[in-house]
Write an enzyme that holds these catalytic residues in place. Structure first.
Site, PDB file in Angstrom:
ATOM      1  N   SER A 294       0.827  -1.216   0.000  1.00  0.00           N
ATOM      2  CA  SER A 294       0.000   0.000   0.000  1.00  0.00           C
ATOM      3  C   SER A 294       0.858   1.262   0.000  1.00  0.00           C
ATOM      4  O   SER A 294       0.514   2.256  -0.640  1.00  0.00           O
ATOM      5  CB  SER A 294      -0.945   0.009   1.198  1.00  0.00           C
ATOM      6  N   CYS A 295       1.984   1.224   0.698  1.00  0.00           N
ATOM      7  CA  CYS A 295       2.861   2.400   0.759  1.00  0.00           C
ATOM      8  C   CYS A 295       3.481   2.682  -0.610  1.00  0.00           C
ATOM      9  O   CYS A 295       3.639   3.832  -1.005  1.00  0.00           O
ATOM     10  CB  CYS A 295       3.936   2.218   1.818  1.00  0.00           C
ATOM     11  N   THR A 296       3.810   1.614  -1.335  1.00  0.00           N
ATOM     12  CA  THR A 296       4.359   1.783  -2.681  1.00  0.00           C
ATOM     13  C   THR A 296       3.298   2.348  -3.611  1.00  0.00           C
ATOM     14  O   THR A 296       3.570   3.278  -4.380  1.00  0.00           O
ATOM     15  CB  THR A 296       4.895   0.433  -3.216  1.00  0.00           C
TER      16      THR A 296
ATOM     17  N   ALA B 183       2.880   6.061  -2.745  1.00  0.00           N
ATOM     18  CA  ALA B 183       4.031   6.853  -3.198  1.00  0.00           C
ATOM     19  C   ALA B 183       4.014   7.016  -4.713  1.00  0.00           C
ATOM     20  O   ALA B 183       4.283   8.113  -5.230  1.00  0.00           O
ATOM     21  CB  ALA B 183       5.331   6.195  -2.741  1.00  0.00           C
TER      22      ALA B 183
END
Length: 155
Positions: free
Chosen positions: A45-47, A50
């Site tokens: 999810s963070c990728t 970003a």
């Protein structure tokens, strides 16, 4: 957690991926700041989040905004994350969680039956006077960056 909307944003000075100190004061009177907190570099999810910010970077820049990501990861992890995904913005290191706590995003989390402290995915839109004009907490990644961009366009 009480809202920060309409309040002066908590000040910060944090190192980025190359060891430069980035402060909220650097942008005072000049730019909007999109300050987004995320749990961990190079996780799914963070990728996605970003890369969504990366893909909209030019649109944010055209609206006089700077994007800054914040997690507890170190310089090495941030540098690898930036290079792997071509991120055109700085990632800040909040390894003491001081800034995350000031923004109310360092929270007790639960995953797979375990409890632990970590960053709750959140974004704050700060105007050039240093006022939080919009906050998003407990973010679901899909559509979030577009919503933040739309909010900025309406200002």
């Amino acid at each position: 957690m009480q809202t920060l909307e309409g309040m002066i944003a908590p000040k910060f000075s944090l190192k980025n991926e190359v060891g430069e100190i980035i402060s909220l004061d650097n942008f005072a009177g000049k730019k909007y700041v999109v300050l987004y907190f995320y749990p961990k570099d190079s996780t799914t999810s963070c990728t996605t989040e970003a890369c969504d910010f990366r893909d909209s970077h030019e649109a944010f820049t055209a609206l006089n905004a700077v994007i800054l990501g914040v997690s507890a990861d170190d310089e090495k992890a941030h540098t690898k994350f930036i290079k792997k995904y071509g991120l055109p913005f700085s990632l800040l290191i909040d390894d003491t969680h001081e800034v995350s706590e000031a923004y109310g995003v360092w929270r007790l989390k639960k995953m797979f039956g375990k409890e632990f402290m970590g960053i709750e995915r959140s974004t704050f839109l700060i105007d050039p006077t240093g006022t939080v004009i919009k906050e998003w907490r407990k973010i679901k990644v899909g559509g979030h960056v577009e919503e933040a961009l739309d909010t900025l366009k309406k200002l």
